[in-house]
Scaffold this motif. Structure first.
Motif, PDB file in Angstrom:
ATOM      1  N   ALA A   2       0.860  -1.196   0.000  1.00 20.78           N
ATOM      2  CA  ALA A   2       0.000   0.000   0.000  1.00 20.78           C
ATOM      3  C   ALA A   2       0.886   1.231   0.000  1.00 20.78           C
ATOM      4  CB  ALA A   2      -0.889   0.003   1.232  1.00 20.78           C
ATOM      5  N   SER A   3       0.533   2.193  -0.853  1.00 19.08           N
ATOM      6  CA  SER A   3       1.317   3.427  -0.880  1.00 19.08           C
ATOM      7  C   SER A   3       0.831   4.335   0.245  1.00 19.08           C
ATOM      8  CB  SER A   3       1.135   4.113  -2.226  1.00 19.08           C
ATOM      9  OG  SER A   3      -0.239   4.231  -2.519  1.00 19.08           O
ATOM     10  N   GLY A   4       1.765   4.998   0.888  1.00 19.26           N
ATOM     11  CA  GLY A   4       1.402   5.967   1.931  1.00 19.26           C
ATOM     12  C   GLY A   4       0.844   5.320   3.170  1.00 19.26           C
ATOM     13  N   GLY A   5       1.539   4.272   3.678  1.00 17.77           N
ATOM     14  CA  GLY A   5       1.075   3.643   4.915  1.00 17.77           C
ATOM     15  C   GLY A   5       0.931   2.155   4.762  1.00 17.77           C
ATOM     16  N   GLY A   6       0.250   1.555   5.712  1.00 16.43           N
ATOM     17  CA  GLY A   6       0.093   0.097   5.681  1.00 16.43           C
ATOM     18  C   GLY A   6      -1.359  -0.284   5.560  1.00 16.43           C
ATOM     19  N   ALA A   7      -1.637  -1.389   4.884  1.00 12.38           N
ATOM     20  CA  ALA A   7      -3.026  -1.818   4.708  1.00 12.38           C
ATOM     21  C   ALA A   7      -3.094  -3.330   4.618  1.00 12.38           C
ATOM     22  CB  ALA A   7      -3.615  -1.194   3.444  1.00 12.38           C
ATOM     23  N   PHE A   8      -4.269  -3.851   4.900  1.00 14.57           N
ATOM     24  CA  PHE A   8      -4.518  -5.269   4.631  1.00 14.57           C
ATOM     25  C   PHE A   8      -5.942  -5.451   4.129  1.00 14.57           C
ATOM     26  CE2 PHE A   8      -5.211  -4.584   9.179  1.00 14.57           C
ATOM     27  CZ  PHE A   8      -6.385  -5.289   9.475  1.00 14.57           C
ATOM     28  N   SER A  34     -10.710   2.996   8.137  1.00 17.57           N
ATOM     29  CA  SER A  34      -9.500   3.681   8.618  1.00 17.57           C
ATOM     30  C   SER A  34      -9.582   4.021  10.106  1.00 17.57           C
ATOM     31  CB  SER A  34      -9.273   4.963   7.816  1.00 17.57           C
ATOM     32  OG  SER A  34     -10.416   5.781   7.900  1.00 17.57           O
ATOM     33  N   GLU A  35     -10.755   3.750  10.714  1.00 17.11           N
ATOM     34  CA  GLU A  35     -10.942   4.058  12.138  1.00 17.11           C
ATOM     35  C   GLU A  35     -10.943   2.766  12.955  1.00 17.11           C
ATOM     36  OE1 GLU A  35     -11.180   6.966  13.933  1.00 17.11           O
ATOM     37  OE2 GLU A  35     -10.493   7.840  12.047  1.00 17.11           O
ATOM     38  N   ASP A  61       4.639   1.509  12.246  1.00 18.45           N
ATOM     39  CA  ASP A  61       4.402   2.824  12.874  1.00 18.45           C
ATOM     40  C   ASP A  61       4.388   2.736  14.404  1.00 18.45           C
ATOM     41  OD1 ASP A  61       1.950   1.734  13.525  1.00 18.45           O
ATOM     42  OD2 ASP A  61       0.780   2.961  12.151  1.00 18.45           O
ATOM     43  N   CYS A  62       4.837   1.594  14.975  1.00 15.81           N
ATOM     44  CA  CYS A  62       4.984   1.367  16.432  1.00 15.81           C
ATOM     45  C   CYS A  62       3.654   1.192  17.169  1.00 15.81           C
ATOM     46  CB  CYS A  62       5.787   2.491  17.114  1.00 15.81           C
ATOM     47  SG  CYS A  62       7.313   2.882  16.285  1.00 15.81           S
ATOM     48  N   THR A  63       2.539   1.068  16.449  1.00 15.29           N
ATOM     49  CA  THR A  63       1.253   0.915  17.137  1.00 15.29           C
ATOM     50  C   THR A  63       0.642  -0.461  16.855  1.00 15.29           C
ATOM     51  OG1 THR A  63      -0.079   1.752  15.295  1.00 15.29           O
ATOM     52  CG2 THR A  63       0.743   3.388  16.867  1.00 15.29           C
ATOM     53  N   VAL A  64      -0.272  -0.823  17.744  1.00 15.42           N
ATOM     54  CA  VAL A  64      -1.135  -1.988  17.530  1.00 15.42           C
ATOM     55  C   VAL A  64      -2.552  -1.434  17.401  1.00 15.42           C
ATOM     56  CG1 VAL A  64      -2.039  -4.119  18.561  1.00 15.42           C
ATOM     57  CG2 VAL A  64       0.357  -3.483  18.918  1.00 15.42           C
ATOM     58  N   THR A  97      -9.977  -1.562   1.730  1.00 17.83           N
ATOM     59  CA  THR A  97      -8.974  -2.179   2.606  1.00 17.83           C
ATOM     60  C   THR A  97      -9.115  -1.628   4.028  1.00 17.83           C
ATOM     61  OG1 THR A  97      -7.379  -0.436   2.096  1.00 17.83           O
ATOM     62  CG2 THR A  97      -7.302  -2.433   0.733  1.00 17.83           C
ATOM     63  N   VAL A  98      -8.372  -2.252   4.939  1.00 18.57           N
ATOM     64  CA  VAL A  98      -8.246  -1.722   6.308  1.00 18.57           C
ATOM     65  C   VAL A  98      -6.943  -0.930   6.302  1.00 18.57           C
ATOM     66  CG1 VAL A  98      -8.060  -2.320   8.744  1.00 18.57           C
ATOM     67  CG2 VAL A  98      -9.446  -3.741   7.218  1.00 18.57           C
ATOM     68  N   CYS A  99      -7.054   0.397   6.431  1.00 20.34           N
ATOM     69  CA  CYS A  99      -5.898   1.240   6.073  1.00 20.34           C
ATOM     70  C   CYS A  99      -5.618   2.361   7.076  1.00 20.34           C
ATOM     71  CB  CYS A  99      -6.135   1.839   4.681  1.00 20.34           C
ATOM     72  SG  CYS A  99      -7.732   2.678   4.546  1.00 20.34           S
ATOM     73  N   GLY A 100      -5.600   2.046   8.367  1.00 19.65           N
ATOM     74  CA  GLY A 100      -5.390   3.107   9.367  1.00 19.65           C
ATOM     75  C   GLY A 100      -3.950   3.310   9.773  1.00 19.65           C
ATOM     76  N   HIS A 101      -3.064   2.348   9.463  1.00 21.02           N
ATOM     77  CA  HIS A 101      -1.661   2.474   9.892  1.00 21.02           C
ATOM     78  C   HIS A 101      -0.901   3.437   8.986  1.00 21.02           C
ATOM     79  CE1 HIS A 101      -1.406  -0.576  13.038  1.00 21.02           C
ATOM     80  NE2 HIS A 101      -2.141  -1.372  12.296  1.00 21.02           N
TER      81      HIS A 101
END
Length: 474
Positions: free
Chosen positions: A53-59, A121-122, A103-106, A76-80
């Motif tokens: 994913a461009s500009g972050g992480g997604a699944f 994204s939320e 990004d160090c978060t869970v 997608t799920v794209c909040g990271h």
């Protein structure tokens, strides 16, 4: 004297079979991030795959039936804000998934019942506590809303997801990167594999190392360690000569392994997937094009090679379906979701049987979706084994509870704990109605299913009669 040459085992003839092309998930850009996780998580409702994913992480989260070509615009799920490194479905709620990221978060997400229609994204809750990327997330097997995460800050954190609190922090136990973390059957212990070549068995609530073994595998490449149902630890790693190894250990005496096997000289990390009901371990090497499987028994040599399933394409990652998601009518004992570069291909492992009856020797009662403990009980020191279900009728899922997060003030929490000791507890009273409600719900679902079956059988009968009438009319 009569000597048996071939070891008797009902899993000796297990064979793997990839599904047809139209039952694969196509045109998926599987993540290229250099991290040795499985990149895929599966449950009886959904398959989740970490993607580029461009500009972050997604699944991606796809309902199991949504096979074929996946549209590039599929939500997608794209909040990271950094690449996603690991994902894990909650064992007690098939719509809740956790993700760890660079990004160090869970983050913990609630997926709508029929899958995503718009990008998500939320998250329900963001768990912040790691100072470096989070490479491992894994849910507690029996307690509701207890999640473990491990990061490249060499720290293991155990969270109460229901309150968003960081409850246990294991800071000084690992001097280097943690390669893997696994809970035992009832979630009272964890075992970890670390870059310092040590295997550790840890009691997380006492924050104590119960057992450890230096140089479990002497090679420098990553190791993996998992708990087996009997409490032993199974590890995969590399020898000093870079041969891939697997070993079995007893945590009571870690000086010498129960058994060690050299396998081959390939350099892919072996990901172990374990079925506690049949005691079969499946080893999927990253970059390999095969799945090897072994049965673990009490007889020497303890780890018995069964067979190898081989395909042409190498695997980028692998998802493993829980037992309650399998088709018991086809004697399916495992199902993998193999990630290629651009697609996800289900692979079905079957025990050949002539009878159409339910094979109860293949399907002992297995861990169900109900939790045995609440998070608070587990943090207070209680343990419980998984609540088992029978697969005889084919598993019918119940309605999932919505994940609600109540953020607590830590000061309030301490006050509550003080008042809890003095005042009477009312927990059991509130638990009974919910059990009754669930039982009632199961009853209604069964009735609805039987009515649907009745309607479909009547419809078939009507069409037959109509055909007969039309023939007579002619």
């Amino acid at each position: 004297m009569f000597r048996r040459v071939v070891r008797q085992s009902k899993f000796r003839h297990v064979f793997g079979q990839a599904v047809k092309n139209d039952q694969c998930y196509d045109d998926i850009r599987v993540s290229r991030v250099t991290w040795d996780s499985s990149f895929c998580a599966v449950n009886p409702k959904f398959v989740a795959i970490i993607i580029e994913a461009s500009g972050g992480g997604a699944f991606l989260v796809l309902p199991l039936h949504k096979t074929g070509r996946i549209d590039k615009a599929y939500p997608t799920v794209c909040g990271h804000t950094g690449p996603v490194l690991d994902i894990d479905w909650c064992p007690h709620n098939d719509q809740v998934i956790a993700s760890g990221s660079e990004d160090c978060t869970v983050m913990v997400w609630q997926i709508p019942e029929n899958g995503l229609t718009t990008p998500l994204s939320e998250p329900v809750v963001v768990l912040e506590g790691h100072s470096k990327r989070v490479g491992i997330v894994t849910w507690h097997p029996t307690a509701r809303n207890v999640l473990l995460s491990a990061g490249c800050d060499n720290m293991v954190i155990i969270w109460n997801v229901g309150t968003g609190e960081n409850m246990i922090q294991l800071e000084d136990m690992h001097p280097d990167v943690i390669f893997s973390v696994c809970w035992n059957r009832n979630g009272s212990l964890i075992c970890t594999a670390c870059k310092d070549k040590k295997i550790r068995v840890i009691d997380p609530r006492k924050e104590q190392i119960v057992a450890e073994k230096e140089k479990a595998h002497e090679g420098a490449r990553p190791m993996r360690a998992i708990f087996l149902a009997d409490g032993n630890v199974f590890t995969t790693g590399f020898s000093r000569m870079s041969e891939r190894q697997l070993a079995l250990w007893n945590p009571q005496s870690m000086d010498e392994p129960i058994s060690v096997h050299e396998m081959d000289t390939s350099n892919g990390v072996l990901l172990p997937f374990y079925d506690p009901d049949t005691n079969v371990v499946y080893l999927c090497g990253k970059g390999d094009s095969s799945i090897r499987y072994f049965e673990i028994t009490d007889e020497a040599p303890f780890v018995h090679y069964l067979n190898t399933f081989t395909t042409k394409e190498p695997q980028r990652g692998m998802g493993y379906m829980p037992k309650r998601g399998l088709d018991v009518n086809k004697c399916e004992i495992a199902r993998f979701y193999k990630l290629h570069e651009r697609k996800c291909e289900p692979i079905i492992m079957t025990v050949p049987r002539k009878s159409d009856l339910f094979q109860d020797d293949l399907y002992p009662d297995t861990a169900g979706p109900d939790c045995a403990l609440e998070a608070e009980d587990w943090f207070d020191g209680k343990n419980a084994d998984p609540i088992l279900i029978s697969l005889k009728q084919g598993y019918i899922p119940g309605k999932n509870r919505e994940l609600k997060v109540v953020k607590k003030n830590l000061f309030d929490n301490k006050l509550n704990k003080k008042t809890d000791h003095t005042g009477p507890t009312h927990k059991p009273a509130s638990a009974t109605p919910s059990i009754q409600n669930e039982a009632k719900l199961d009853e209604i679902l069964k009735e609805v299913k039987s009515l649907k079956d009745l309607i479909s059988s009547q419809e078939k009968r009507i069409t037959k009669l109509e055909e007969q009438i039309s023939k007579i009319a002619i």
